[in-house]
Design a protein around this motif. Structure first.
Motif, short mmCIF file in Angstrom:
data_model
loop_
_atom_site.label_atom_id
_atom_site.label_comp_id
_atom_site.label_asym_id
_atom_site.label_seq_id
_atom_site.Cartn_x
_atom_site.Cartn_y
_atom_site.Cartn_z
N ASN A 98 0.82 -1.15 -0.18
CA ASN A 98 -0.22 0.01 -0.12
C ASN A 98 1.44 1.00 0.23
N CYS A 99 1.38 1.38 -1.11
CA CYS A 99 2.58 1.84 -0.79
C CYS A 99 2.67 3.94 -2.27
N LEU A 100 2.48 4.56 -1.48
CA LEU A 100 2.32 6.38 -2.32
C LEU A 100 3.05 6.25 -3.30
N ILE A 101 2.66 6.48 -4.57
CA ILE A 101 3.34 6.29 -5.85
C ILE A 101 3.34 7.62 -6.47
N TYR A 102 4.54 8.22 -6.58
CA TYR A 102 4.20 9.80 -7.47
C TYR A 102 4.94 8.85 -9.15
N MET A 103 4.63 9.59 -10.64
CA MET A 103 5.83 9.29 -11.65
C MET A 103 5.73 10.38 -11.94
N TYR A 104 7.31 10.79 -12.76
CA TYR A 104 7.11 12.13 -13.63
C TYR A 104 7.70 11.67 -14.65
N PHE A 105 7.07 11.79 -15.81
CA PHE A 105 7.38 11.22 -16.84
C PHE A 105 8.23 12.69 -17.93
N PHE A 106 9.19 11.51 -18.37
CA PHE A 106 9.74 13.08 -19.28
C PHE A 106 10.74 12.40 -20.49
N GLY A 107 11.18 13.64 -21.57
CA GLY A 107 11.63 12.39 -22.41
C GLY A 107 13.36 12.74 -22.22
N GLU A 108 13.42 11.41 -23.39
CA GLU A 108 15.35 10.82 -22.81
C GLU A 108 16.01 11.50 -22.97
N LYS A 109 16.67 11.66 -21.66
CA LYS A 109 17.98 12.89 -21.76
C LYS A 109 19.07 11.87 -22.83
N ASP A 110 19.90 12.74 -23.51
CA ASP A 110 21.26 11.81 -23.85
C ASP A 110 22.84 12.23 -23.38
N ASN A 111 23.23 12.07 -23.32
CA ASN A 111 24.72 11.23 -22.44
C ASN A 111 24.96 12.63 -21.87
N LYS A 112 24.49 13.67 -22.29
CA LYS A 112 25.05 15.38 -21.64
C LYS A 112 23.90 15.34 -20.81
N GLY A 113 22.93 14.70 -19.96
CA GLY A 113 21.87 14.97 -19.00
C GLY A 113 21.20 15.55 -19.64
N VAL A 114 20.28 15.44 -21.01
CA VAL A 114 20.00 16.67 -21.60
C VAL A 114 18.54 16.23 -22.04
N SER A 115 17.31 17.06 -22.16
CA SER A 115 16.52 15.84 -22.31
C SER A 115 16.24 16.76 -24.00
N TRP A 116 15.81 16.16 -24.53
CA TRP A 116 14.95 16.60 -26.60
C TRP A 116 14.07 17.29 -26.00
N CYS A 117 13.05 17.43 -24.72
CA CYS A 117 12.04 17.96 -24.39
C CYS A 117 12.19 18.63 -23.99
N SER A 118 11.51 20.42 -24.52
CA SER A 118 12.34 21.24 -23.81
C SER A 118 11.34 22.54 -22.50
N ASP A 119 10.65 21.35 -22.65
CA ASP A 119 9.34 21.56 -21.69
C ASP A 119 9.56 21.00 -20.76
N CYS A 120 10.42 19.89 -20.75
CA CYS A 120 11.10 18.98 -19.66
C CYS A 120 12.17 19.70 -19.73
N VAL A 121 12.96 20.04 -19.89
CA VAL A 121 14.33 21.03 -19.27
C VAL A 121 13.57 21.75 -18.49
N ALA A 122 12.70 23.01 -18.96
CA ALA A 122 12.70 23.75 -18.34
C ALA A 122 12.00 23.66 -16.60
N SER A 123 11.04 22.53 -16.82
CA SER A 123 10.45 22.08 -15.33
C SER A 123 10.90 21.34 -14.11
N GLU A 124 12.08 20.60 -15.22
CA GLU A 124 13.30 19.84 -14.09
C GLU A 124 13.34 20.68 -12.94
N PRO A 125 13.64 21.88 -13.21
CA PRO A 125 14.38 22.60 -11.47
C PRO A 125 13.64 22.18 -10.15
N THR A 126 12.14 22.72 -10.78
CA THR A 126 11.29 22.98 -10.00
C THR A 126 10.39 21.60 -9.52
#
Length: 139
Positions: free
Chosen positions: A24-52
């Protein structure tokens, strides 16, 4: 402190959910676009929201929660609406980034994830719920 689990693709997510199905586990899921070898997603919205989103996890997520950080794949897979299983039940993703509570109604999408006040409300909803008393540590 919440436990973070990196998940790549639909199969790993399904396996992770099956592994915790009896808890009975509280599970959250955060979905984002794949990241490149530098850790940057192809999804610009994902990149913008990640720090928040990351700050909200640290400051607001329930200490016994499990957070699946889910890589939905490359841009081509994400855009393939006919074959992208993340777009089907039970996830029903319309856009990324998306944050949701598994087996709940709480969901934030896209630019909503740029707003710290919405993220705080998202997590506070569960903290105030009587369900949290029945939640066991996921670790």
């Amino acid at each position: 402190m919440p436990e973070f689990v990196q998940v790549q693709g639909i199969k790993q997510l399904e396996d992770a959910l099956k592994a915790n199905a009896k808890n009975n586990c509280l599970i959250y899921m955060y979905f984002f676009g794949e990241k490149d070898n530098k850790g940057v997603s192809w999804c610009s919205d994902c990149v913008a929201s990640e720090p928040t989103v990351q700050a909200a996890f640290r400051n607001n997520a329930h200490e016994n929660s499990l957070i699946y950080v889910v890589d939905v794949g490359n841009r081509e897979y994400w855009k393939d609406e006919a074959n992208n299983k993340f777009r089907l039940k039970p996830f029903l993703l319309k856009e990324i980034p998306t944050l949701l509570r598994w087996n709940g109604v709480e969901r934030l999408e896209g630019d909503q994830l740029l707003k710290p006040s919405l993220l705080e409300l998202f997590f506070d909803e569960m903290k105030q719920s009587s369900e949290i008393d029945n939640t066991v540590p996921c670790k």
